[in-house]
Design a protein around this motif. Structure first.
Motif: not given
Length: 238
Positions: A40-50
């Motif tokens: 599922a993560f391999a299909n992520v286009k963008s992400a933000t985190f803390t």
């Protein structure tokens, strides 16, 4: 950006929970869950985190707080930003940006310039280390409700001293150079929360104990992905 590379050490530890050396129903289920989450993560286009890391018990307590994000796909793939604030470290505020293969940075408000950042193509820079034999416990718990979202909790305990000693042996071919970590490094506990709906990783934490000059030091890292597949606003350098 490579969000995996940003959290390479955490993901290395999380991957240990699916190590082939583990046996039992929880270990087998953990392997399936993390493989599903990785897909599922391999299909992520963008992400933000803390993220927040603390170290206590030494000469001075240390705290590092971070926010950031980046693009993994599309015309801006590889662009990322990181904002960090620190207590009792050589810097107070740090801003790092990567655009079009070049990294810009400012420390305490002063721009320190731009440098090219080559892409190595490696998802895990520590992949040469075999971690399967250092996993001591694996547990899967369903039905965890966090911020109204059902999640699955995957946790594991790792023999950190054995892992580090084995890493030195694997990387140097010198049997760890005779260094004994048994009294300095305690076990590492890793926890990862996975969305039951999207199978994406949402939260995680790492706890590790160590002893330096007879002082017991506790390291704690917790992080959360705060968005997926949204347009990102990059900060400016000041």
């Amino acid at each position: 950006m490579d969000m995996r590379r940003a959290f390479a050490l955490f993901l290395l530890a999380a991957a240990a929970t699916v190590a082939p050396a583990c046996s039992g129903a929880d270990a087998q289920e953990a392997q399936q869950l993390l493989a599903q989450s990785d897909a599922a993560f391999a299909n992520v286009k963008s992400a933000t985190f803390t993220a927040r890391m603390t170290m206590t018990g030494g000469p001075a307590d240390l705290t590092l707080t971070m926010t950031g994000g980046g693009y993994a796909k599309g015309k801006r793939a590889g662009d990322f930003y990181l904002l960090a604030t620190a207590e009792n470290l050589p810097f107070r505020d740090l801003v790092m940006l990567k655009r079009a293969g070049r990294v810009s940075m400012s420390i305490n408000g002063s721009v320190v310039g731009q440098v090219p950042m080559p892409s190595t193509g490696e998802d895990n820079p520590l992949q040469v280390v075999d971690i399967s034999q250092y996993v001591k416990e694996v547990r899967v718990e369903h039905g965890k409700l966090i911020d109204g979202e059902p999640m699955t909790k995957v946790s594991g305990v790792i023999d950190t001293a054995g892992l580090v000693h084995g890493a030195l042996r694997d990387l140097t071919g010198a049997g760890g150079n005779g260094i004994d970590f048994s009294g300095a490094l305690g076990d590492t506990r890793v926890v990862l929360y996975i969305s039951a709906a999207t199978h994406l990783p949402m939260r995680g934490l790492v706890d590790m104990a160590m002893k330096v000059s007879e002082q017991k030091i506790q390291m704690h890292l917790d992080f959360a992905y705060t968005s997926y597949d949204e347009k990102l606003e990059f900060p400016g350098l000041t």
